[in-house]
Structures are given as C-alpha cells and as structure tokens.
Scaffold this motif. Structure first.
Motif, PDB file in Angstrom:
ATOM      1  N   SER A  96       0.829  -1.199   0.000  1.00 33.95           N
ATOM      2  CA  SER A  96       0.000   0.000   0.000  1.00 33.95           C
ATOM      3  C   SER A  96       0.863   1.248   0.000  1.00 33.95           C
ATOM      4  O   SER A  96       2.096   1.183   0.109  1.00 33.95           O
ATOM      5  N   ALA A  97       0.220   2.405  -0.114  1.00 28.50           N
ATOM      6  CA  ALA A  97       0.938   3.681  -0.160  1.00 28.50           C
ATOM      7  C   ALA A  97       1.664   3.989   1.148  1.00 28.50           C
ATOM      8  O   ALA A  97       2.488   4.900   1.194  1.00 28.50           O
ATOM      9  N   LYS A  98       1.384   3.236   2.198  1.00 31.41           N
ATOM     10  CA  LYS A  98       2.065   3.452   3.482  1.00 31.41           C
ATOM     11  C   LYS A  98       3.531   3.059   3.409  1.00 31.41           C
ATOM     12  O   LYS A  98       4.359   3.566   4.159  1.00 31.41           O
ATOM     13  N   TYR A  99       3.870   2.138   2.504  1.00 33.82           N
ATOM     14  CA  TYR A  99       5.238   1.646   2.372  1.00 33.82           C
ATOM     15  C   TYR A  99       6.001   2.440   1.307  1.00 33.82           C
ATOM     16  O   TYR A  99       5.406   2.986   0.374  1.00 33.82           O
ATOM     17  N   ASP A 100       7.343   2.437   1.441  1.00 35.25           N
ATOM     18  CA  ASP A 100       8.180   3.004   0.387  1.00 35.25           C
ATOM     19  C   ASP A 100       7.902   2.259  -0.919  1.00 35.25           C
ATOM     20  O   ASP A 100       7.782   1.028  -0.924  1.00 35.25           O
TER      21      ASP A 100
ATOM     22  N   SER B 280      -1.320   9.213   2.237  1.00 35.01           N
ATOM     23  CA  SER B 280      -2.591   9.100   2.944  1.00 35.01           C
ATOM     24  C   SER B 280      -3.313   7.854   2.450  1.00 35.01           C
ATOM     25  O   SER B 280      -3.175   7.456   1.284  1.00 35.01           O
ATOM     26  N   LEU B 281      -4.067   7.238   3.361  1.00 32.85           N
ATOM     27  CA  LEU B 281      -4.817   6.016   3.072  1.00 32.85           C
ATOM     28  C   LEU B 281      -6.204   6.141   3.683  1.00 32.85           C
ATOM     29  O   LEU B 281      -6.370   6.713   4.765  1.00 32.85           O
TER      30      LEU B 281
ATOM     31  N   THR C 159      -2.257   3.560  -4.938  1.00 27.65           N
ATOM     32  CA  THR C 159      -2.488   2.141  -4.628  1.00 27.65           C
ATOM     33  C   THR C 159      -3.972   1.933  -4.344  1.00 27.65           C
ATOM     34  O   THR C 159      -4.637   2.798  -3.770  1.00 27.65           O
ATOM     35  N   VAL C 160      -4.485   0.767  -4.748  1.00 24.38           N
ATOM     36  CA  VAL C 160      -5.878   0.393  -4.503  1.00 24.38           C
ATOM     37  C   VAL C 160      -5.907  -1.084  -4.102  1.00 24.38           C
ATOM     38  O   VAL C 160      -5.308  -1.928  -4.783  1.00 24.38           O
ATOM     39  N   HIS C 161      -6.604  -1.406  -3.000  1.00 26.00           N
ATOM     40  CA  HIS C 161      -6.790  -2.785  -2.563  1.00 26.00           C
ATOM     41  C   HIS C 161      -8.265  -3.008  -2.253  1.00 26.00           C
ATOM     42  O   HIS C 161      -8.911  -2.152  -1.630  1.00 26.00           O
ATOM     43  N   MET C 162      -8.814  -4.141  -2.681  1.00 26.03           N
ATOM     44  CA  MET C 162     -10.213  -4.491  -2.419  1.00 26.03           C
ATOM     45  C   MET C 162     -10.313  -5.964  -2.042  1.00 26.03           C
ATOM     46  O   MET C 162      -9.506  -6.782  -2.489  1.00 26.03           O
ATOM     47  N   SER C 163     -11.310  -6.285  -1.235  1.00 22.18           N
ATOM     48  CA  SER C 163     -11.566  -7.675  -0.864  1.00 22.18           C
ATOM     49  C   SER C 163     -13.064  -7.887  -0.737  1.00 22.18           C
ATOM     50  O   SER C 163     -13.828  -6.947  -0.461  1.00 22.18           O
TER      51      SER C 163
ATOM     52  N   ALA D 203      -8.367  -7.981  -4.821  1.00 16.70           N
ATOM     53  CA  ALA D 203      -7.803  -7.368  -6.023  1.00 16.70           C
ATOM     54  C   ALA D 203      -7.025  -6.132  -5.608  1.00 16.70           C
ATOM     55  O   ALA D 203      -7.365  -5.462  -4.627  1.00 16.70           O
ATOM     56  N   SER D 204      -5.960  -5.809  -6.358  1.00 15.73           N
ATOM     57  CA  SER D 204      -5.144  -4.650  -6.000  1.00 15.73           C
ATOM     58  C   SER D 204      -4.399  -4.120  -7.211  1.00 15.73           C
ATOM     59  O   SER D 204      -4.150  -4.838  -8.183  1.00 15.73           O
ATOM     60  N   TYR D 205      -4.058  -2.842  -7.112  1.00 16.52           N
ATOM     61  CA  TYR D 205      -3.189  -2.181  -8.093  1.00 16.52           C
ATOM     62  C   TYR D 205      -2.228  -1.288  -7.330  1.00 16.52           C
ATOM     63  O   TYR D 205      -2.621  -0.559  -6.405  1.00 16.52           O
ATOM     64  N   THR D 206      -0.941  -1.320  -7.724  1.00 18.74           N
ATOM     65  CA  THR D 206       0.039  -0.411  -7.138  1.00 18.74           C
ATOM     66  C   THR D 206       0.985   0.088  -8.221  1.00 18.74           C
ATOM     67  O   THR D 206       1.231  -0.599  -9.217  1.00 18.74           O
ATOM     68  N   ARG D 207       1.507   1.266  -7.999  1.00 24.74           N
ATOM     69  CA  ARG D 207       2.563   1.810  -8.861  1.00 24.74           C
ATOM     70  C   ARG D 207       3.827   1.907  -8.021  1.00 24.74           C
ATOM     71  O   ARG D 207       3.795   2.381  -6.880  1.00 24.74           O
ATOM     72  N   ARG D 208       4.960   1.452  -8.607  1.00 26.96           N
ATOM     73  CA  ARG D 208       6.201   1.399  -7.857  1.00 26.96           C
ATOM     74  C   ARG D 208       7.335   1.980  -8.689  1.00 26.96           C
ATOM     75  O   ARG D 208       7.157   2.320  -9.870  1.00 26.96           O
TER      76      ARG D 208
END
Length: 808
Positions: A217-221, A496-497, A539-543, A554-559
């Motif tokens: 998630s966006a909380k992590y580097d 922010s999350l 970042t997006v996470h769903m369950s 399901a999830s999407y992240t950009r790194r």
C-alpha cells in the motif's frame, strides 16, 4: 542538525509522559495496577477489562483495559475498599474482594492475575497442533517460519527457498516473482545492506514470521520492482527472565549459533541477543567464452574448482518501555560484521582463429568483501482514548563500512606468474530515516491514515587498481583507474490512506507523493549527475468475503526502481582480468504498474489460494554485455524498453491425515522483454514455472519429519538464458523435556541436483557457465528454551487462533 532535533523531541516527550505518570501516583488519592495473563499458556491478555466497584455503596467507580503486555493501571482512586472484576471474552471472570487502598498503602499492586479459559482442554490443543504454514491479509502473505524445519540451521535465504513467489540461485541471490529488485525490511525498518546480503545475515532460528508483500500500500516506500520482504524477528512478552539458545554444526565447515535473552518487569522489557554463522560451500565449474574483436575470434575455455565462504556475526540489544496503556517507547541497537570470500582455481586454454596464439595456464581468482555495519532505532507510540486512534514516530540511523579486494593471477605451465591485477573498492554508506504515522478510526470498520517520511543517504566510494609488471615483478599502481565518487540522495514522502468495510466488501485506497534529489559527483574532476524530481504512487486494494470462508482480493500499485549509485559512474572499473564495467549517467528509473487478483478458500484446516498477477516495467534496465578487448567483457546498463510478466500462483494446504500435512505451491508465468539496443530489436520471451512440494509428518507429540522438493524452470534475460534445476531437502525434529529442548537433523539437496547453467550471447560474443556444488549439506541444530520461552501469541478466546499454538 535534524537528527539532534528529533532526538531532543523524543527525550522531551518521554520525560513529559513519565512525569505525568509519576504525578498520578501521588497526592491524596491512590493507584491500582497489575497484569492479566492466560492461566494455561502464561501469555499476556491485551484488552482485558478491569472494573472497580466501591464496597460501601456497590457503585462502579472506575475501570480500564490492559495493554499488549497485559498491564493495567487505574490512577486517582479514592481511598476505600473495592471489589475488582477482571473479564475477557472466552475466559472465566475473576473477582477480587476487599481490595483496600489506604493513605499508608496508596499504590496497590495486584501482581499477575491469571484467567482460566472458559473452554476446557484448550491448552492441550495448543500443544499438539501446528500453526498454518501461511496466512493471507488484504495486502500481504505471512509465512510461519516455525514450520520450515528444513531451514532451521540456515538463514532467511534458505527459508525463502521453500515458499511461493521466491527463487534463490547458487550464490544465494533472491528473486521475488522473477525480479532481484525488491525491498528488505527487518521488523518494518529499512536496512543499509543490499537485499540478498541482508537476508543472509539473519539466522532462521531468530525469525518469527516473514511477510511477502507483492503489492504494498501507499504506506510503504514504493522502491523495488516486485515488492517487499519484511522479516519479523522473535520477541517475548513473558514476565521475568527467559530466552532461547540455538546451536548448529554440519559438514563442509558449516556451523553457527544464536541466543536471545529477555527480562521483563511490569512495563519494562530489556533484551539482548547475538548470532554467529559460518557457511561454506565448494564445487566444480566449467566456462566457455568466445569473443569477436578486430576480425579475430578468441576462445577462452576453463574448468576448475570454486569455493565460497560467508561469515557473519550480529549483536543486538534494546528495550520496550510502556509508560501507561497509551504511551510506549522502544529502542534497539544492532552491530555486526560480515565477510564473504570467493575463489576460483582453474585451468585455462586460450586460442584464436585465425590461429596466432594457443596458450595454456592456471588462473587463481580471489575476491574478499565485507565490513562492519550497525543501526540505531528509536520509536514512540501514543494511543488516544478511542481504540485504534494512535500516532507512531520512528527515527533510524544505520551505517555500513565496505571493503572489497579482488585479485586475479595467471600462471603459465612453467609456474611463472605472467600477469595479474588487484582491484580495490571501499567506502562508508550512511542512512538516516525519520517517519511519523497517524491513524484515525472513522465510523465502524473505517479508518484514515497519513504520514510523512524522510530518507537521507550519503556514501563515498573509492575504486583503485594495481597491475602486475612481469619485468619488475611487482604490482604497479594505476592512477588512471583511481576514482573517488560521492553519492547523496534525499527523498521526502507524504502519504494518505482510507480503508473500510461495507458488509462483505473491504477496500483501501492510497496515494503517496515523493520528492527526490540525488547527486553523484566524481571528486577528481568535479563532474556530477543530478536528479530533481517529483513522483506520485497510487495504490488500490479491495476484498470481498464469500460464503463458507472464501475470499477474493484485487489490488493495483505503482512502484519505482531507482538505479544504484554505481550504475551511473561514467568511468571504467576492472572487476577482474576478464571483465570491466562502466556506468550510464543517463539511466532513467524503472516505473512499475502491478495488478493482482486472488482467491482464497478455507475448508476446515485446509486451504486453497490462487493469485493472478500482471506486471509491466517501463524503462526496463538491463545489464548489457559487449566485447571490450580480446577475451575481455564490458558490462554496462541501459534502458532497453519494457518487460511484462503475466502469471498465476497456486497453493494448496491439506491435512491428508491427522499426522500428515502437505503444501503444494506453484508459480506459472509468461515473461516478455521488448526493446531495442543500438537500433536492433532484441525482444525475447519465455514460459516459466516453479513448484514447491512440502510434506510435514507428525509422529506423536514430539516428532516432526519434513520432506521438501522444489523445481525452478529455465528463464531468459535480454541477452541470455538460465537452465532449470531441482532440489530436495529432508529434516527430522525431535523435542525433549516438555518441549524445552529440541534437535533437528537436516539434509539439503539430498540427490545433489542443484546445478546451475547459464548462457549469454550477442553479435560478437558467447558465454557459457556451469556450476556443480558439492552436496548434500548435513546439519544438526539444537535449540534450548530458558524458563519456557515462547514467541508472542495474541489470544482472544477464539478457537481458530488458539489452534495455532506452540510448535515443535
């Protein structure tokens, strides 16, 4: 200056909290305190409720809940007699009558209060059952290390060999879903060491869990192409003095040990630990190299023996101080040293076509690298009145000294040294991190999170070279290959999350913004390469919870994957007699778009999961080989295009019998790299797969047998291919003296099949290598618990949690 300010703020805040605590225990009123524990497991109970009823009028006048150590404290209590009730879901209520608080006894310490579970025989279920191998959360997989018996004497690297998503090569280099680019955290804190080096420092016996976070998630580097591997080390919550000691020894000079000692008194826990490991492996190798240079084809053939040895030690200490249920402080320090040596002794044949030379000689190649490292960490947590409403701050400093010396000597048939060189690299590297995280619960099952983080990195690297002079028979210093480089990087992040649940639907959305300033400077010329850039990472996470313990996510992240400092260095560095490298100051960072869709089904103690993933890497960085001179390769780095990984991971955990559990894991993916280099298309693709088959057999209450098999298929890069390989491991674990002592016998690579073959080729070169390590490895590990040491287990009276009890 910033470091001093942060330290002063920590100290002032701590003094303020502590002074408030003292003031609450003085004056005309009293104080009540104590601990609440599970009577059977002797574990602290968090969130147990304590209520005070005044005896004279039977009125409830005060109350509180316990913290994570089981501790509670009620201040500003009027003098008098009280009835105290301690309650917790799933446990029998305990009542203490006629507890008196008087002017001559203002502070009443109830000591350790033990609650009996309301369900009988729970303690026995804890003793005879194992914890699940793996559990899933909305954004991570959590691997229970206690079930990996075949890795008991190894390090985190050996454990990762047995889990999905991860592969490990012959040199211990770890890949996460086919990529060596990932971030390593230790107890959620960064490490100054490179990923594979950091993982090889940590003994398996010191690890509680490993979290594999492929879409953080966006909380992590956001650093790392394929995600994060977070190592959670063992901790202890028991009162008094306790600890654990592990010793291991095996063939091929493989030996080591570690210990962890805890002392806890009420709200203060102090711990100290150390570990030492020596890992040695040897074997044979064969290489074939062919280069085309100035219309001459040069061939270089070799075969011989290789030796690898890695020696590490770590010492750590720290404390956790809980001022009251809402404020706590923790400090830890770690210092260690590591050294890795590699040597090859081989017979070489060197010839050209058209034939102008045909030489035979012996090569001695030795490299030695390592250095001292240490880290300091200070954290503070404040919990507000509302459950889940809290603020956390953390300051971390780490430093590493690095030295590497590589020598290569060529000796002819007459035993005369004909050529040789020594390459030296050294330099310190320092990291400073400060972060603050805030969590605010909103409504039911919703929360908002936000935070700020600063990362500062400073390093200074010196590269030097000496060349053997056959006339004078001494090594001459080569001024033209001396380079002093400084590397400074500052990264400032805001995130922010927002997360929540609506019925069976769970969701989490976040955004992270980062500002990066980086300068690499060549000291002798003043040349520099500068980056000044802003980036956004959503970042997006769903369950969704389906009937009968089924769940989809399901999830999407950009790194981002930032090139390392030496990737930019615009000068030649000799790594040995046959290889030179040069950096590329025009490199762009890789940007990664990662998508995941997963399904999880629990049926009884069995489970099935499927994770589909798709990852696109933009500005793909490849290590590119070309011919520098006859039989000399030049390595550099280029942004070559994009790569694509589309795959699915499957895992099935089944209790075949009460005494036999199996885990079947597989990863199947299609890999493509598309791009151009020097105007030529070099697009490649491969179908890859790997499989893990873990069997755990339980004989009685004290014996475990584990048999693991794994296979990694061939895979490709932009310029080459690595063949597949297979490995089988066996372990037998026996416990004695009520589980206080255990012995584990391990045999790794039983059938000696862990051979590695790879090829690289281009228009003007071909390179082939084959390595065969001497296996199997046989190791015996002894583990002894002092005062019934047990890792932390959170318990809440739920049967599912309790069935994950103490392992053998």
């Amino acid at each position: 200056m910033n470091r001093i300010i942060y330290s002063v703020l920590f100290i002032l805040l701590s003094i303020n909290v502590y002074s408030d605590e003292i003031s609450g225990e003085s004056g005309s009123r009293g104080c009540l305190k104590g601990f609440v524990f599970d009577a059977n497991a002797n574990q602290p109970l968090e969130y147990a409720t304590i209520s005070m009823t005044r005896k004279k009028d039977n009125q409830v006048v005060n109350g509180t809940i316990t913290d994570e150590t089981g501790f509670f404290k009620i201040k500003d209590v009027d003098f008098g007699k009280y009835k105290i009730e301690i309650t917790f879901i799933g446990y029998k209520t305990k009542t203490l009558h006629d507890v008196a608080i008087r002017p001559d006894n203002k502070i009443v310490d109830l000591g350790q209060i033990n609650l009996e579970p309301s369900i009988e025989n729970i303690a026995e279920a804890v003793v005879v059952s194992d914890r699940p191998t793996m559990t899933y959360k909305i954004d991570k997989k959590v691997i229970n290390v206690s079930q990996q018996h075949t890795s008991a004497s190894g390090t985190a690297v050996e454990i990762l060999e047995t889990i999905p998503s991860v592969t490990v090569d012959i040199d211990g280099n770890v890949s996460l879903r086919g990529s060596t680019s990932f971030t390593v955290l230790i107890d959620n804190k960064p490490t100054v060491l490179d990923a594979s080096d950091a993982l090889s420092q940590i003994p398996a016996s010191a690890i509680e869990n490993i979290e594999v976070i492929t879409n953080p998630s966006a909380k992590y580097d956001p650093d790392g192409t394929s995600g994060i591997i977070n190592i959670i080390t063992k901790k202890n919550k028991l009162q008094g003095f306790n600890g654990i000691v592990n010793l291991n020894a095996g063939i091929y000079e493989r030996y080591g040990g570690d210990f962890l000692i805890n002392w806890r008194k009420e709200r203060l826990n102090i711990y100290v630990g150390a570990d030492f490991n020596n890992r040695y492996w040897k074997g044979s190798f064969e290489t074939k190299n062919q280069t085309l240079f100035n219309d001459t084809t040069s061939h270089l053939l070799s075969d011989g023996d290789f030796n690898r040895e890695k020696r590490t030690y770590n010492v750590k200490t720290g404390f956790d101080l809980t001022f009251n249920p809402r404020n706590s402080l923790n400090f830890n320090a770690r210092v260690g040293d590591w050294n890795m040596s590699r040597s090859n002794f081989a017979d070489y044949q060197d010839y050209t076509i058209p034939v102008t030379t045909n030489e035979a000689y012996t090569s001695e190649y030795i490299t030695d690298r390592g250095g001292l490292f240490y880290s300091l960490s200070l954290g503070f947590n404040h919990k507000f009145m509302k459950k889940g409403h809290e603020i956390n701050s953390l300051f971390n400093y780490s430093s590493r000294d690095f030295d590497e010396e590589t020598s290569n000597q060529l000796i002819n048939d007459s035993g005369i040294l004909t050529s040789g060189q020594r390459s030296l690299e050294s330099g310190p590297r320092k990291h400073y991190n400060f972060q603050i995280d805030y969590t605010l619960p909103l409504r039911i099952n919703n929360k908002f999170e936000a935070g700020y983080k600063t990362r500062i990195e400073d390093s200074d690297q010196l590269a030097e070279m000496y060349q053997y002079n056959p006339v004078t028979q001494v090594y001459d210093y080569m001024d033209e290959f001396r380079h002093d480089v400084t590397h400074d990087r500052h990264i400032h992040s805001l995130y922010s999350l927002y997360s929540g649940e609506t019925g069976n639907f769970g969701y989490q959305g976040g955004l992270r913004g980062e500002y990066t300033f980086r300068e690499i400077k060549l000291v002798e010329t003043g040349e520099s390469s500068v980056i000044d850039r802003w980036d956004l990472f959503p970042t997006v996470h769903m369950s969704y919870n389906l009937p009968k313990d089924q769940q989809t996510m399901a999830s999407y992240t950009r790194r981002i994957e930032r090139p390392r400092g030496w990737h930019f260095e615009p000068f030649l560095t000799w790594t040995d007699a046959y290889n030179v490298r040069i950096g590329n100051p025009d490199l762009k960072p890789e940007y990664i778009d990662s998508y995941e869709l997963s399904y999880l089904n629990k049926f009884g103690r069995n489970s099935f999961s499927a994770e589909a993933y798709y990852r696109v890497t933009n500005n793909k960085i490849e290590r590119i080989k070309s011919v520098y001179a006859e039989n000399v390769y030049l390595t550099t780095f280029e942004n070559v295009g994009n790569d694509y990984s589309l795959g699915i991971e499957l895992m099935l955990g089944v209790d075949v019998q009460k005494w036999w559990h199996i885990d079947l894991m597989g990863n199947i993916y299609d890999y493509r790299v598309e791009g151009e280099l020097d105007g030529k298309d070099f697009s490649e693709s491969s179908f890859n797969w790997n499989a893990r088959f873990n069997n755990t057999l339980r004989f009685g209450k004290t014996t475990r047998v584990q048999l693991n098999g794994m296979y990694n298929s061939p895979t490709i890069t932009a310029q080459g291919e690595r063949d597949g390989y297979f490995m089988t491991n066996l372990a037998v674990k026996q416990s004695f003296y009520k589980n206080k002592l255990s012995a584990t016998l391990q045999v790794r690579d039983i059938f000696a099949t862990m051979n590695h073959t790879s090829t690289y080729e281009g228009d003007d070169f071909y390179s082939y290598s084959h390595y065969e390590p001497d296996t199997p490895f046989v190791t015996l590990t002894l583990s002894f618990k002092i005062n019934n040491y047990k890792p932390e287990r959170k318990r809440n009276g739920n049967m599912d949690d309790m069935s994950e009890g103490e392992e053998f």
